[in-house]
Design a protein around this motif. Sequence first.
Motif, PDB file in Angstrom:
ATOM      1  N   ASP A   1       0.818  -0.962  -0.086  1.00 11.18           N
ATOM      2  CA  ASP A   1       0.067  -0.167   0.019  1.00 11.18           C
ATOM      3  C   ASP A   1       0.849   1.333   0.034  1.00 11.18           C
ATOM      4  N   GLY A   2       2.260   1.178   0.247  1.00 15.13           N
ATOM      5  CA  GLY A   2       3.146   2.153   0.378  1.00 15.13           C
ATOM      6  C   GLY A   2       3.183   2.932   1.867  1.00 15.13           C
ATOM      7  N   ILE A   3       4.174   3.857   1.843  1.00 16.72           N
ATOM      8  CA  ILE A   3       4.285   4.624   3.148  1.00 16.72           C
ATOM      9  C   ILE A   3       3.830   6.109   2.938  1.00 16.72           C
ATOM     10  N   ILE A   4       3.234   6.728   3.811  1.00 16.41           N
ATOM     11  CA  ILE A   4       3.140   8.124   3.735  1.00 16.41           C
ATOM     12  C   ILE A   4       3.439   8.522   5.233  1.00 16.41           C
ATOM     13  N   ILE A   5       4.503   9.620   5.178  1.00 15.76           N
ATOM     14  CA  ILE A   5       4.872  10.024   6.410  1.00 15.76           C
ATOM     15  C   ILE A   5       4.656  11.569   6.382  1.00 15.76           C
ATOM     16  N   THR A   6       3.894  12.238   7.418  1.00 22.12           N
ATOM     17  CA  THR A   6       3.536  13.514   7.550  1.00 22.12           C
ATOM     18  C   THR A   6       4.107  14.053   8.912  1.00 22.12           C
TER      19      THR A   6
END
Length: 170
Positions: free
Chosen positions: A164-169
Amino acid sequence: MMNQPDDVPAISPQETNDDQNIMTKPDNTPDPAVSPEPEPEPEPEPEPEPENPTPPISDSNNNDFGDIKVPDDFDLNTSYDMNIKINLTTKKTLNLTIYHDFTEFENGEISPIAGSLLVSGTMLNGNFNGTIRVTSVMIYILIQAYDNNANQMFYQTVVEATPDGIIITD
């Protein structure tokens, strides 16, 4: 010809050969300089034939790929593309490194394994958007961002690798 000293008697070639004592030893005495030949090892016995041998697979057996049973969770793919999107709140230029192997110590410190580097580059304003190739053995990845000028750790995290991937905020 060589001059011999006066006190050494001259020996003719005939006297040398005739006066030699040749010693021979009996055939039954082993020569200590020659090691005996090792006895040959016995050949292993052949394995017995099975009572009901399986016949070889041939076209006449009507084998079909439809006969193959594949588990529902089986996946032939051993790698996949994983998207990584990072948005950190900063106007600084950062150095980004992503590793697939690292050591986590008891005190909480994390040390990357240099040979497992996947990505190395520069992040402008804390933003990165990219895709990396992940294999099935890469369960977690280490993401680090260093301050470009001071070479100090700005951000570090260990995240699970997922299709699904990686999202970092931040």
